[in-house]
Write an enzyme that holds these catalytic residues in place. Sequence first.
Site, PDB file in Angstrom:
ATOM      1  N   VAL A 146       0.841  -1.188   0.000  1.00  0.00           N
ATOM      2  CA  VAL A 146       0.000   0.000   0.000  1.00  0.00           C
ATOM      3  C   VAL A 146       0.882   1.246   0.000  1.00  0.00           C
ATOM      4  O   VAL A 146       2.098   1.173   0.170  1.00  0.00           O
ATOM      5  CB  VAL A 146      -0.988   0.006   1.185  1.00  0.00           C
ATOM      6  N   THR A 147       0.268   2.394  -0.146  1.00  0.00           N
ATOM      7  CA  THR A 147       0.964   3.614  -0.549  1.00  0.00           C
ATOM      8  C   THR A 147       1.961   4.157   0.460  1.00  0.00           C
ATOM      9  O   THR A 147       3.149   4.326   0.151  1.00  0.00           O
ATOM     10  CB  THR A 147      -0.069   4.696  -0.894  1.00  0.00           C
ATOM     11  N   PHE A 148       1.518   4.487   1.646  1.00  0.00           N
ATOM     12  CA  PHE A 148       2.416   5.167   2.578  1.00  0.00           C
ATOM     13  C   PHE A 148       3.587   4.284   3.020  1.00  0.00           C
ATOM     14  O   PHE A 148       4.734   4.744   3.027  1.00  0.00           O
ATOM     15  CB  PHE A 148       1.626   5.703   3.779  1.00  0.00           C
ATOM     16  N   HIS A 207       6.062   4.120  -0.018  1.00  0.00           N
ATOM     17  CA  HIS A 207       6.764   5.371  -0.310  1.00  0.00           C
ATOM     18  C   HIS A 207       7.862   5.644   0.719  1.00  0.00           C
ATOM     19  O   HIS A 207       8.929   6.160   0.368  1.00  0.00           O
ATOM     20  CB  HIS A 207       5.778   6.540  -0.380  1.00  0.00           C
TER      21      HIS A 207
END
Length: 418
Positions: free
Chosen positions: A89-91, A94
């Site tokens: 997933v994104t956070f 990143h």
Amino acid sequence: MSRLSTTCLALAAALGVASCVATPVSKQPVSQSAVVSASASQAAPPDLVILVSIDGFSPDYLGKGQTPVLDGLVAGGAFGPMRPSFPSVTFPNHYTLVTGLHPDHHGVVGNRFTDAQLGAFTMASKETGFWDQAEPIWVTAEKAGIRTGTMFWPGSEVEIHGVRPSHWMPFDQSMPGDARVDRVLSWLDLPADQRPKLETLYFDIVDTAGHRYHPGGAETQAAVASVDASMGRLVEGLKARGLYDRTMLVVVSDHGMAATSPDRVVWIDDIIDPAALKIGYGGAVLTADPAPGREAEVQAKLVGRHPHMECWNKADVPARLVYGSNPRVAQIVCLVETGWLTATRDRPVTRSGGAHGYDNQAPEMAAVFIAHGPGVVAGRRLTDLDSVDVQPFLARMLGLDAPAGDGRAADTLPVTTP
């Protein structure tokens, strides 16, 4: 041959370039520093490093007519499908890209989670303490006297270890891609003593379209084409400033996207009373803590194998997922079959779309890695890349002594053209 290798080979054929070069599979990820030629260590370092993230961008989006700019960077540089960290997933991913650490080690263990002292984390949280278990590359650079500019990268809006980027902006999803590019370029027009040497740039519309419509849908392809056009604007802006040939462009994504359907749902109600759980994250990955007094029920009914899902106590999560040791990870972690979703009857899945968060080795979750710039061998194709390898590569390009992470920081074998 690995599934990521198969993806790489298919893309090479689609682009009409040399076939992939398989790297030996080992227990350690392959370092992105392998994309630099043997002569790169003698060549002058890049004057500028730009790290670009296209959220939710799959390698499968390349080479199909919507991405002439990105395809050009692939043909003239190094490319490989890249394994994200779990959960995909994104956070978490990143922060992995800029710290070189898996989420279990950098502390941003989900898009939502709970810290015993700080409370609940969401993607809108700005408390410094959520981020300070690791050091992102812009902090390393600023501490070394290298100015940085971050455009919407998760974590860049807060002070970490007492340091902020020299230039940054609070996230504004309504800001068009071209405007984001223009802001990054404007920082390059500042006086030399204010100009960044490291910049990050973030696009989110491909992920948004993939969720709402379908990873292969017309709307998603339009978003892919829009981001590619913005990348073209960036390239032309660098050329106009005489910087293109002296810039290391590193284009990545945080994860891919899998198609979902209301016909592929794991109903939590059919396994356990949802009131027995405090669900931290649901959908493509399920994390939960037992409700007070219902611990035994959760152990008996939820932990174990289910159709299209397997759940573990955090201490028993398979080692390959590198997840479960951080105190912020929920007590129960469930791996959902790719393309399926978890839901409760009071909040059903009603439409088809796309999702991510699944097994990080699933081919649908593969992210993208492109490097184009001084010292990179044109046409180089790599396999078995891992998102934890990006930070060591960035540090090498910037000449930084970065904190050790989960990737391979050492320079690797010389690279020749395929």
